[in-house]
Design a protein around this motif. Structure first.
Motif: not given
Length: 433
Positions: A238, A254, A256, A274-275
């Motif tokens: 990210p 951001s 992703t 990461t999400l």
């Protein structure tokens, strides 16, 4: 069997199992598998779909199909066979013996890509954990990466000569240590998010199928230089940058990891962190490659992942946060297709045509994002001590100040009246200062 180097020639095979994947276009899936191979620096020597009437427990494929694969490898001088499906450890070993070549499945290939691309400490930890989880299920495999510092795990590069047998207890111990390290990283990320939460900066998250153009859009909006190539999984970690929007002084954008169909279960769990920015976002920008013939299937995959994260309830379901669907790569469409899609997009204010490459549609998109972020804002008349420059500056930078004037005095000295348009969320943040 020795290691396979970057630039090696590979045969890519998609096993079309009867009744197993309803609605999947085998040719589109084969193209995606070829893209995965290219993303790791392989040369696709040949690729084809093999229909399977029944799955053979020992080899997945029938003898005739294995013979076809062996012939293709000989004719095309392929050193590696990629099976775009899931292979058990026994199936993988048996195919390697019959084909006399290295064989990897979809999970192994994606793990290899993730291992090479992960750039942050968290990304590397997650990839290694996912790879160890995968190795646990291999009955007969060898591995070297516990001694290796660079990315990449399964078959590219590395010492090769010093392979050791995968000891299950050692794997479990290593996985335990990795989970502790990841937990510490996640606590640090949560702390950073908490600090950002105290600052009134909305978060805008870019999501989409891999190679949809998220990083290209991210670079255009931020002036950053994130890897943005025509490759699957060009972005794995990210990335966040501050941007300005009409009426919004500062927001956090951001980028992703790209979503993909049949993401290995090990990676679904390992990359959930990461999400996290998506879960915390104020607005989600779903970037679609509208020029891709499989775009609708890709959309369903993204919606499914958002559903798994609790952001949205199924396809067409309610979302906890506003989602804008960006029809990217508009510049690649012919005139007739553009006209057709324009008519469709005009029916929905949350669908916007866009070209991250040329900049077409970016300004209207930013206006719409700003509108979503400032919805529900109203004008507050706030009295602030004239000497409290920090609060006055806060209101100027995080709201739309309509008027500011002297407003008499109280026991602490002169006052100023600031008429400012704020969302309820921003007003609450101001009140807590």
């Amino acid at each position: 069997m020795g290691e396979v180097a970057r630039g090696a020639r590979a045969l890519v095979v998609y096993p079309e199992i009867r009744g197993a994947r309803a609605g999947v276009d085998p040719e589109a899936r084969l193209e995606e598998a070829k893209g995965l191979a290219l993303a790791i620096g392989l040369v696709v020597a040949d690729a084809f779909v093999l229909p399977l009437r029944q799955v053979r427990p020992a080899t997945l494929f029938g003898e005739g199909q294995i013979e076809r694969m062996a012939t293709a490898c000989e004719l095309e001088d392929a050193e590696l066979v990629i099976v775009d499906g899931s292979l058990s450890g026994i199936q993988q070993r048996n195919l390697e013996e019959k084909l006399k070549r290295k064989v990897i499945d979809r999970t192994g290939l994606i793990l290899e890509i993730f291992g090479e691309r992960a750039a942050t400490a968290e990304g590397r930890l997650q990839v290694e954990l996912a790879h160890l989880d995968y190795q646990q299920s291999r009955l007969v495999r060898s591995w070297t990466h516990l001694e290796r510092q660079r990315g990449g795990f399964g078959f590219l590069g590395g010492p090769g000569e010093t392979q050791i047998e995968a000891d299950r207890r050692m794997i479990r111990d290593r996985m335990g240590r990795l989970r502790k390290e990841l937990e510490q990283v996640r606590r640090t990320r949560a702390l950073h998010r908490k600090r950002r939460g105290r600052a009134p900066w909305p978060v805008i998250a870019l999501v989409g199928y891999t190679n949809a153009g998220k990083s290209t859009l991210f670079n255009r909006l931020t002036g950053a230089d994130v890897m943005a190539e025509d490759l699957l999984f060009a972005t794995l970690d990210p990335t966040m940058r501050a941007i300005s929007l009409p009426g919004v002084d500062k927001a956090i954008l951001s980028d992703t990891v790209g979503f993909i169909s049949d993401l290995p279960t090990q990676l679904v769990a390992a990359f959930r962190a990461t999400l996290e920015e998506v879960i915390e976002a104020d607005v989600i920008l779903h970037v679609r490659d509208i020029a891709n013939p499989d775009s609708l299937a890709q959309k369903r995959q993204v919606i499914g992942v958002l559903g798994d994260l609790g952001v949205i309830e199924g396809e067409g379901g309610e979302s906890r946060v506003p989602i804008l669907e960006l029809w990217n790569k508009w510049d690649l469409l012919d005139e007739d297709r553009r006209e057709e899609l324009t008519g469709m997009a005009e029916q929905d204010p949350d669908v916007l045509p866009l070209s991250a490459e040329t900049g077409f549609g970016v300004e209207p998109m930013l206006e719409r994002v700003s509108q979503l972020l400032t919805e529900g804002a109203r004008v507050y008349s706030i009295l602030v001590p004239a000497k409290d420059g920090a609060r006055i500056a806060w209101l100027h930078s995080h709201g739309e100040v309509l008027e500011e004037a002297e407003a008499g005095e109280d026991e602490d000295g002169p006052l100023r009246r600031v008429d400012v348009r704020l969302t309820a969320k921003e007003f609450g943040r101001y009140a807590s200062l």
